[in-house]
Design a protein around this motif. Structure first.
Motif, mmCIF file in Angstrom:
data_model
loop_
_atom_site.group_PDB
_atom_site.id
_atom_site.type_symbol
_atom_site.label_atom_id
_atom_site.label_comp_id
_atom_site.label_asym_id
_atom_site.label_seq_id
_atom_site.Cartn_x
_atom_site.Cartn_y
_atom_site.Cartn_z
ATOM 1 N N GLY A 342 0.802 -1.229 0.000
ATOM 2 C CA GLY A 342 0.000 0.000 0.000
ATOM 3 C C GLY A 342 0.824 1.263 0.000
ATOM 4 O O GLY A 342 0.296 2.354 0.231
ATOM 5 N N PHE A 343 2.150 1.114 -0.235
ATOM 6 C CA PHE A 343 3.067 2.256 -0.353
ATOM 7 C C PHE A 343 3.150 3.085 0.933
ATOM 8 O O PHE A 343 3.553 4.247 0.914
ATOM 9 N N GLU A 344 2.800 2.445 2.069
ATOM 10 C CA GLU A 344 2.894 3.142 3.348
ATOM 11 C C GLU A 344 4.349 3.338 3.756
ATOM 12 O O GLU A 344 4.638 4.174 4.621
ATOM 13 N N SER A 345 5.263 2.592 3.147
ATOM 14 C CA SER A 345 6.704 2.793 3.373
ATOM 15 C C SER A 345 7.347 3.418 2.143
ATOM 16 O O SER A 345 8.468 3.096 1.756
ATOM 17 N N GLY A 346 6.615 4.326 1.497
ATOM 18 C CA GLY A 346 7.132 4.991 0.308
ATOM 19 C C GLY A 346 7.258 4.012 -0.849
ATOM 20 O O GLY A 346 6.363 3.212 -1.095
ATOM 21 N N LEU A 347 8.397 4.055 -1.527
ATOM 22 C CA LEU A 347 8.632 3.158 -2.660
ATOM 23 C C LEU A 347 9.537 1.978 -2.287
ATOM 24 O O LEU A 347 10.079 1.311 -3.162
ATOM 25 N N SER A 348 9.682 1.728 -0.981
ATOM 26 C CA SER A 348 10.463 0.578 -0.547
ATOM 27 C C SER A 348 9.936 -0.687 -1.200
ATOM 28 O O SER A 348 8.734 -0.945 -1.227
ATOM 29 N N SER A 349 10.833 -1.501 -1.763
ATOM 30 C CA SER A 349 10.558 -2.758 -2.472
ATOM 31 C C SER A 349 10.027 -2.563 -3.888
ATOM 32 O O SER A 349 9.829 -3.549 -4.606
ATOM 33 N N TRP A 350 9.812 -1.325 -4.321
ATOM 34 C CA TRP A 350 9.312 -1.051 -5.666
ATOM 35 C C TRP A 350 10.384 -0.368 -6.508
ATOM 36 O O TRP A 350 11.167 0.436 -5.994
ATOM 37 N N SER A 365 -6.733 3.177 0.634
ATOM 38 C CA SER A 365 -6.770 2.901 2.068
ATOM 39 C C SER A 365 -5.452 3.366 2.657
ATOM 40 O O SER A 365 -4.477 3.579 1.929
ATOM 41 N N GLY A 366 -5.369 3.509 3.966
ATOM 42 C CA GLY A 366 -4.155 4.023 4.580
ATOM 43 C C GLY A 366 -3.926 5.468 4.217
ATOM 44 O O GLY A 366 -4.870 6.211 3.908
ATOM 45 N N SER A 367 -2.652 5.885 4.200
ATOM 46 C CA SER A 367 -2.322 7.296 3.954
ATOM 47 C C SER A 367 -1.682 7.533 2.590
ATOM 48 O O SER A 367 -1.723 8.657 2.081
ATOM 49 N N TYR A 368 -1.093 6.508 2.000
ATOM 50 C CA TYR A 368 -0.290 6.711 0.790
ATOM 51 C C TYR A 368 -0.839 5.916 -0.399
ATOM 52 O O TYR A 368 -1.521 4.898 -0.242
ATOM 53 N N TYR A 461 -3.302 6.870 -10.200
ATOM 54 C CA TYR A 461 -2.908 6.504 -8.842
ATOM 55 C C TYR A 461 -3.245 5.021 -8.627
ATOM 56 O O TYR A 461 -4.271 4.537 -9.116
ATOM 57 N N CYS A 462 -2.380 4.324 -7.889
ATOM 58 C CA CYS A 462 -2.606 2.912 -7.593
ATOM 59 C C CYS A 462 -2.355 2.645 -6.117
ATOM 60 O O CYS A 462 -1.566 3.359 -5.467
ATOM 61 N N ASP A 463 -3.002 1.609 -5.589
ATOM 62 C CA ASP A 463 -2.888 1.309 -4.167
ATOM 63 C C ASP A 463 -3.321 -0.132 -3.913
ATOM 64 O O ASP A 463 -3.964 -0.765 -4.766
ATOM 65 N N ASP A 464 -2.928 -0.643 -2.755
ATOM 66 C CA ASP A 464 -3.438 -1.908 -2.213
ATOM 67 C C ASP A 464 -3.291 -3.086 -3.181
ATOM 68 O O ASP A 464 -4.264 -3.748 -3.554
ATOM 69 N N TYR A 465 -2.057 -3.367 -3.551
ATOM 70 C CA TYR A 465 -1.757 -4.517 -4.407
ATOM 71 C C TYR A 465 -1.817 -5.819 -3.596
ATOM 72 O O TYR A 465 -1.451 -5.863 -2.410
#
Length: 602
Positions: A342-350, A365-368, A461-465
């Motif tokens: 959900g990108f809550e840790s920025g682009l970590s792992s991406w 969902s979440g903040s990011y 925008y994309c989220d929640d993979y």
């Protein structure tokens, strides 16, 4: 695989290991033992486990010394050249395993020998270890270190059978000389096995170029232990599957010196490749550094007289870094193969191209969420196996000012090249979030899957993979009844699907089923959709266990009843009972007609 010592160490050693504090317990779905699930390892509480540790002869130090000097360590490989009695190891092992540290015991003769020359009591010693430690899942048993002969499958089978004959279901570690020196079919029925491959500077011809070292790690071949052009690169192992799917790989030895006499020119590149690059990119499931201390020049000692060497400091830092990285990895209960979904840790792992960025707005969902402007993209790779089914879902929307792009999934081969025609795009055009889903079967030649998003114009925008493996083939009946068995009147039909075009139609007194290899004590998660026909119907989605003879295990069936004429999701968490060799999943009808679709089990 030390060239000058005839320790021909194969490239990768594989193991996924994680101490209990690495992943929140809320993600856990453990069964009290370590589990291998399609190339990954999970600890007894269901947390992701990636090995980070060192090799140590017990005569050279104490457990307390190791724990004090290497905080966060979770793996010790114990070389034993004397086939000592099981009780010899118990004090050290009891201290280590009480701290959540896995201990692997392996026979380590020096000079190395051919498997035909192993001591006559070798297999009985393996049997005694397995019996003594079978109640402690943190004690793993390995095959003999670096034999000098080519074919090791017979050794693997013999050790595996000795361990399992005692009722020991702990991990068995299989040292390997190269994928082309083994018989893949011999591993198909094995559960809980891990490759052990060794990697030193000579395997990349001492190159100081990081890319050259990494390429050797992935695709290298060498003369090793009697194998000409031994395929020691990690990518060569993807086609050999166990009953748990892909077999994890741990680097059971690596370090700064090939011969223990001098530091290799590419020591730093080797250390980074094994302890950082291979782990975070999913090419290995851990590492064990050689070694705590050995007499002689000791260029690969991690400590001398209680003081860390340069190599020891590097290993200590690597163990800490692995622990931090693991904190973002999902546990078994989540089943999500992706990290930081959900990108809550920025682009970590991406990874990205263009101007993609994580933004504190426009989240589903979440903040990011991730913002992907025109010409940009975001992606994450995971290890994968050809023929395995994966369920992808993610949320996407176009910017209010306009945008067009897609959430996508595609396959890559062992060289990292896209497999032609493998990409599936789930288009995004609406300015409101919508869920995009697909069931994706990895095509022939798959070594990795890439999941992400791209934009052709404007911004999306994309989220929640979520990407979850599915142990069933053809789970949505889009290929008719391929891979499914049936009794009575069953057919794949259009017009009543939960998703896609097809579902299974099961009429009065009939049933449909699929079977897969399974192991007792393992936790499985089942999900499927079912509904009754508008004219009426009563039945169930079910799961049950079968023994090695194919007979149903009494009392093992769980039925999820279907009565409503609207699709509803049926779920169950199922622990395979004692004696399980296979699971059968399907649906049956007692009256009328039901439809079922979109099965998932992992």
């Amino acid at each position: 695989m030390k060239a000058a010592r005839s320790k021909f160490a194969l490239l990768l050693a594989l193991s996924l290991i994680l101490s209990l504090s690495f992943v929140p317990a809320s993600q856990a779905a453990g069964n009290g033992n370590f589990q291998v699930v399609n190339g990954k390892i999970y600890d007894p509480n269901g947390n992701r486990y990636v090995a980070s540790g060192l090799d140590m002869y017990l005569s050279d130090g104490t457990a307390d010394q190791v724990l004090a000097m290497f905080p966060g360590i979770n793996f010790i490989r114990i070389p034993d050249d004397g086939m000592n009695a099981p009780s010899y190891f118990s004090s050290f092992i009891n201290t280590m395993t009480a701290h959540g540290v896995v201990c692997e015991i392996e026979y380590h003769p020096w000079p190395t020998i051919d498997t035909s020359s192993e001591p006559s009591n070798y297999l009985s010693w393996i049997n005694s270890l397995a019996n003594y430690y079978k109640s402690n899942p943190y004690v793993w048993i390995g095959t003999m270190n670096e034999p000098t002969n080519a074919a090791l499958t017979n050794e693997h089978v013999a050790v595996y059978n000795q361990v399992r004959s005692t009722g020991n279901n702990n991990i068995v570690v299989l040292y390997t000389e190269g994928a082309n020196a083994q018989t893949p079919s011999s591993y198909a029925s094995m559960h809980g096995v891990v490759w052990d491959s060794h990697f030193y500077g000579w395997l990349s011809d001492y190159s100081t170029n990081a890319s050259t070292v990494q390429n050797a790690y992935l695709n290298g071949t060498k003369w090793i232990g009697g194998v000409n052009n031994a395929q020691f690169g990690s990518t060569y192992y993807s086609s050999t599957l166990s009953a748990d799917g892909a077999i994890p790989l741990i680097n059971g030895e690596f370090g700064p010196s090939t011969d223990d006499l001098s530091t290799d020119a590419n020591a730093n590149q080797v250390i980074d490749t094994v302890s950082n690059w291979a782990v975070t990119n999913g090419y290995s499931q851990g590492y064990s550094g050689w070694s705590w201390w050995r007499p002689g020049n000791g260029m690969d000692n991690v400590q001398n007289s209680g003081v860390l060497t340069t190599w020891g400091t590097q290993l200590k830092n690597a163990i800490q870094a692995t622990k931090t990285w693991l904190s973002s990895q999902p546990g078994l209960g989540s089943a999500n193969s992706l990290a930081n979904t959900g990108f809550e840790s920025g682009l970590s792992s991406w990874g990205t191209w263009g101007s993609a960025s994580a933004v504190a707005s426009n989240a589903n969902s979440g903040s990011y969420s991730v913002k992907v402007p025109s010409g940009g993209g975001v992606y994450q790779d995971i290890n994968a196996s050809a023929g395995v089914s994966y369920n992808l879902s993610a949320y996407g929307k176009a910017d209010a000012g306009g945008g067009s792009g897609a959430i996508y999934i595609k396959a890559k081969n062992a060289s990292g090249t896209d497999i032609a025609g493998s990409e599936v795009d789930l288009n995004i055009t609406s300015s409101s979030y919508s869920k995009k889903t697909t069931t994706y079967v990895a095509p022939a030649g798959t070594a990795k899957l890439e999941v992400g998003a791209w934009t052709s114009s404007g911004t999306i925008y994309c989220d929640d993979y979520s990407l979850t493996p599915n142990l069933l083939a053809n789970p949505g009946f889009e290929s008719g009844l391929t891979s499914w068995g049936s009794w009575g009147s069953v057919s794949a039909v259009t017009g009543n699907a939960n998703s896609g075009s097809y579902s299974a139609k099961v009429t009065n007194g009939s049933g449909v089923f699929e079977q897969l290899n399974a192991s007792a004590g393992t936790t499985y998660h089942l999900s499927a959709y079912g509904k009754a026909d508008a004219t009426g119907g009563s039945g169930a989605i079910y799961i049950k266990a079968k023994n090695a003879s194919g007979a149903d295990i009494a009392g093992s069936e769980v039925d999820l009843n279907i009565t409503s004429s609207s699709y509803s999701q049926k779920t169950a968490t199922y622990v395979a009972p004692a004696g399980t060799a296979k699971l059968e999943i399907g649906a049956w009808t007692s009256s009328g007609t039901i439809y079922c679709d979109d099965y998932v089990i992992y």
